[in-house]
Design a protein around this motif. Sequence first.
Motif, short mmCIF file in Angstrom:
data_model
loop_
_atom_site.label_atom_id
_atom_site.label_comp_id
_atom_site.label_asym_id
_atom_site.label_seq_id
_atom_site.Cartn_x
_atom_site.Cartn_y
_atom_site.Cartn_z
N PHE A 37 67.08 -14.44 35.57
CA PHE A 37 68.47 -14.22 35.51
C PHE A 37 68.84 -12.91 35.06
O PHE A 37 69.82 -12.08 35.65
CB PHE A 37 69.26 -15.36 35.51
N ARG A 57 74.88 -17.37 39.04
CA ARG A 57 73.86 -18.20 38.67
C ARG A 57 73.59 -19.23 39.87
O ARG A 57 72.27 -19.50 40.15
CB ARG A 57 74.43 -18.94 37.57
N ARG A 58 74.33 -19.75 40.72
CA ARG A 58 74.27 -20.80 41.69
C ARG A 58 73.46 -20.19 42.70
O ARG A 58 72.45 -20.73 43.13
CB ARG A 58 75.75 -21.25 42.24
N PHE A 60 71.48 -17.37 42.47
CA PHE A 60 70.13 -17.24 41.93
C PHE A 60 69.26 -18.56 41.92
O PHE A 60 68.15 -18.07 42.29
CB PHE A 60 70.29 -16.65 40.58
N GLU A 61 69.90 -19.41 41.44
CA GLU A 61 69.02 -20.52 41.63
C GLU A 61 68.39 -20.99 43.08
O GLU A 61 67.46 -21.42 43.22
CB GLU A 61 69.89 -21.87 41.04
N LYS A 62 69.29 -20.77 44.01
CA LYS A 62 68.84 -21.06 45.60
C LYS A 62 67.86 -20.06 45.69
O LYS A 62 66.72 -20.61 46.20
CB LYS A 62 70.28 -20.43 46.19
N TYR A 63 67.67 -18.90 45.43
CA TYR A 63 66.54 -18.13 45.68
C TYR A 63 65.45 -18.28 44.77
O TYR A 63 64.42 -18.21 45.07
CB TYR A 63 67.14 -16.65 45.27
N ARG A 64 65.61 -18.71 43.43
CA ARG A 64 64.59 -19.31 42.74
C ARG A 64 63.76 -20.54 43.27
O ARG A 64 62.58 -20.67 43.31
CB ARG A 64 64.98 -19.91 41.39
N ARG A 65 64.44 -21.39 43.97
CA ARG A 65 63.88 -22.60 44.63
C ARG A 65 63.39 -22.12 46.00
O ARG A 65 62.24 -22.75 46.12
CB ARG A 65 65.33 -23.46 45.00
N SER A 68 59.88 -20.32 44.62
CA SER A 68 59.11 -21.22 43.85
C SER A 68 57.92 -21.60 44.87
O SER A 68 58.11 -22.00 45.72
CB SER A 68 59.85 -22.16 43.00
N CYS A 71 57.58 -17.03 42.08
CA CYS A 71 58.72 -16.48 41.74
C CYS A 71 58.26 -15.05 41.36
O CYS A 71 58.99 -14.11 41.38
CB CYS A 71 59.46 -17.18 40.82
#
Length: 88
Positions: A37, A57-58, A60-65, A68, A71
């Motif tokens: 991030f 952050r929210r 970014f976490e969507k794209y991380r999931r 994955s 990544c």
Amino acid sequence: MSDAEAVAALSSLRGIGAWTAEMILLFCMERPDVFSFDDLAIQRGLCMVYHHRKIDRRLFEKYRRRFSPFCSVASLYLWAVAGGAVER
């Protein structure tokens, strides 16, 4: 060690922060699922590809999931996009 444990252990060393620890995991340890991030080029790449004004952050976490468990590959492509590999 898990990625989070490795980042915590490396960050405990003087002069190494979270971003540096994540880059060590990505490039030295060749971990497959590193998505930082704190990396502005990754955020810029996400903005360019997905047409966002800002990445929080929210989001970014969507794209991380979504990316994955690959990544690290997504990071390399987003750096290329942010560096001008494709036109806006």
